[in-house]
Design an enzyme around this catalytic site. Structure first.
Site, PDB file in Angstrom:
ATOM      1  N   LYS A   1       0.839  -1.197   0.000  1.00  0.00           N
ATOM      2  CA  LYS A   1       0.000   0.000   0.000  1.00  0.00           C
ATOM      3  C   LYS A   1       0.875   1.249   0.000  1.00  0.00           C
ATOM      4  O   LYS A   1       1.936   1.272   0.643  1.00  0.00           O
ATOM      5  CB  LYS A   1      -0.901  -0.039   1.243  1.00  0.00           C
TER       6      LYS A   1
ATOM      7  N   SER B   1      -9.379   1.438   3.311  1.00  0.00           N
ATOM      8  CA  SER B   1      -8.570   2.250   2.417  1.00  0.00           C
ATOM      9  C   SER B   1      -7.536   1.472   1.621  1.00  0.00           C
ATOM     10  O   SER B   1      -6.905   2.015   0.714  1.00  0.00           O
ATOM     11  CB  SER B   1      -7.868   3.347   3.222  1.00  0.00           C
TER      12      SER B   1
ATOM     13  N   SER C   1      -9.706  -0.988   7.261  1.00  0.00           N
ATOM     14  CA  SER C   1      -9.127  -0.796   5.932  1.00  0.00           C
ATOM     15  C   SER C   1      -8.417  -2.003   5.345  1.00  0.00           C
ATOM     16  O   SER C   1      -8.061  -1.996   4.167  1.00  0.00           O
ATOM     17  CB  SER C   1      -8.159   0.396   5.952  1.00  0.00           C
TER      18      SER C   1
END
Length: 442
Positions: free
Chosen positions: A80, A155, A179
């Site tokens: 990420k 996210s 997330s």
């Protein structure tokens, strides 16, 4: 080589150990899949091709010499875009951080590299990680594996898409309010939310340091267990002979089963039935402290998030997606004493929760009460955005507020996950239960 892209990370690692898979060929296969994918630029922010190939070459040499560093030595994974990568832009999905280039890797990336994993690149995410939907008009919104018109969950949106679309064996994400687990559920993956403080956040762009955690998005529970050990430089839990017979599970009724949409509820009920058939005892519980804790979400999350990013935000608010900007600025509504009092109350609620669930092996609930919302409508309907974002994060946030570790498992119904919550620092125990549940659900 195409079949390699659909294998679990553990199976790829075993193939490398047996000599049937070459780490360089494997990495080239993933890089080729990324390059040819229609949504490459919606999933990856950066592809670290030179690093990946160099790491794969080193892994191949170790494999030939019988000196592999771990079972996943030579397995390619994604990161990420909030994990610092030396010399590579790390912008956390935000124009506020455009051009930010760290000088060294995040500690978890260093740990993974030291154990031989191959870094394919960085993945898109919600802006500054402050949304459970995965919608990001500032950078890019990755696709959902089950609905091309829907958001993928966030996210850790690109992390989930990279694995679901066969572009990485594992995606490493973060979980502050859901997330890792939401995008895992909506893309039919396994997502592990670790206990706050267990895995290092050094070199990870923060949102709310009190709640931020690091965790993997994977194809299997075994992969999650292996990755937990790699991220913290520890030893993977033994999942052999995991069994649900005699296990005691609580189904949380309070908050978690409110406003459930039809498909997620069906997926959850079907999953609970299978777990019961596998020999587990199921009991429905109410927990008033959960409802009370949920009332503290505003003061605890938005105060800390805005305090973390106030200076950068107010220097250039026009660079932000208005929904994310508004959510950050909600932190202006609270004073320091509110925040301190909120944490005092939350710690009381955590004690009550721990006492209530101490007699159970884990607590069960749907990962999300809704299916992935329509991306276009989220951009045009403010009320829809606010409602769907709050609902998406509602159940997963219970785990963050209660300080739990948690795992989301696919139920067999697309984009519908089963969440299991365990007590803090009990990931090994939770993963054994999850491994047994994975078999029952399949």
């Amino acid at each position: 080589m195409f079949e390699w892209l659909e294998k679990s990370a553990a199976d790829l690692g075993r193939g490398i150990a047996e000599g049937s898979i070459d780490p360089v060929a494997l990495t080239q296969a993933f890089l080729g899949a990324i390059d040819s994918h229609d949504h490459r630029d919606r999933i990856f922010t950066q592809i670290t091709r030179d690093r990946a190939l160099a790491e794969a070459e080193a892994a191949a040499e170790r494999a030939r010499a019988g000196m592999r560093l771990s079972l996943l030595d030579g397995v390619p994974i994604s990161w990420k875009d909030l994990f610092d990568s030396a010399g590579v832009e790390t912008e956390a999905g935000s124009a506020l951080l455009q051009g930010r280039i760290p000088g060294q890797d995040a500690e978890v990336l260093r740990n993974a590299t030291a154990l031989g994993l191959v870094c394919l690149g960085k993945t898109h995410m919600s802006e500054l990680a402050f949304s459970g939907l995965g919608l990001n008009p500032v950078t890019a919104t990755p696709p959902c594996i089950n609905d091309p018109q829907a958001v993928p969950g966030g996210s850790s949106s690109g992390a989930a898409a990279s694995v679901a679309f066969g572009l990485a064996a594992i995606g490493i994400g973060s979980d502050t309010g859901g997330s890792v687990r939401i995008p895992s559920a909506w893309n039919d993956l396994v997502g592990l939310k670790t206990t706050s403080g267990r895995i290092s956040n050094t070199g990870v762009v923060p949102l709310c340091r009190s709640f931020d955690t690091v965790g993997p998005l994977c194809r299997t529970v075994e992969d999650a267990a292996l990755m937990l050990a790699i991220l913290e430089g520890g030893r993977a839990p033994d999942l052999r002979n995991a069994d649900l017979k005699g296990a005691r599970f609580a189904v949380l009724e309070t908050v978690a089963l409110d406003e459930m949409r039809e498909a997620p509820m069906a997926g959850f009920e079907n999953a609970v039935s299978k777990i019961r058939l596998a020999g587990a005892e199921i009991r429905v519980i109410k927990a008033p402290e959960v409802a009370r804790a949920m009332e503290l979400t505003g003061v605890l999350y938005t105060s800390e998030a805005y305090g973390e990013w106030r200076e950068e935000i107010e220097e250039a608010p026009h660079l932000m997606f208005d929904q994310i900007l508004e959510r950050f600025r909600a932190g202006l509504s609270f004073a320091g004493p509110d925040y301190v009092a909120g944490w005092n109350r939350l710690n009381e609620f955590r004690q009550r929760w721990s006492a209530r669930v101490a007699g159970f092996d884990a607590v069960l609930m749907p990962t999300s009460p809704i299916l992935p919302p329509n991306a276009e409508r989220l951009m045009t309907d403010q009320d829809y955005y606010v409602n769907e974002n709050l609902l998406a994060l509602r159940n997963t946030r219970i785990g963050n507020l209660m300080g739990s570790c948690g795992v989301s498992l696919p139920t067999g119904i697309p984009s519908c996950g089963l969440m299991m919550l365990g007590l803090p620092m009990q990931e090994e125990r939770l993963l054994r239960l999850a491994a047994a549940a994975e078999v029952a659900l399949s």
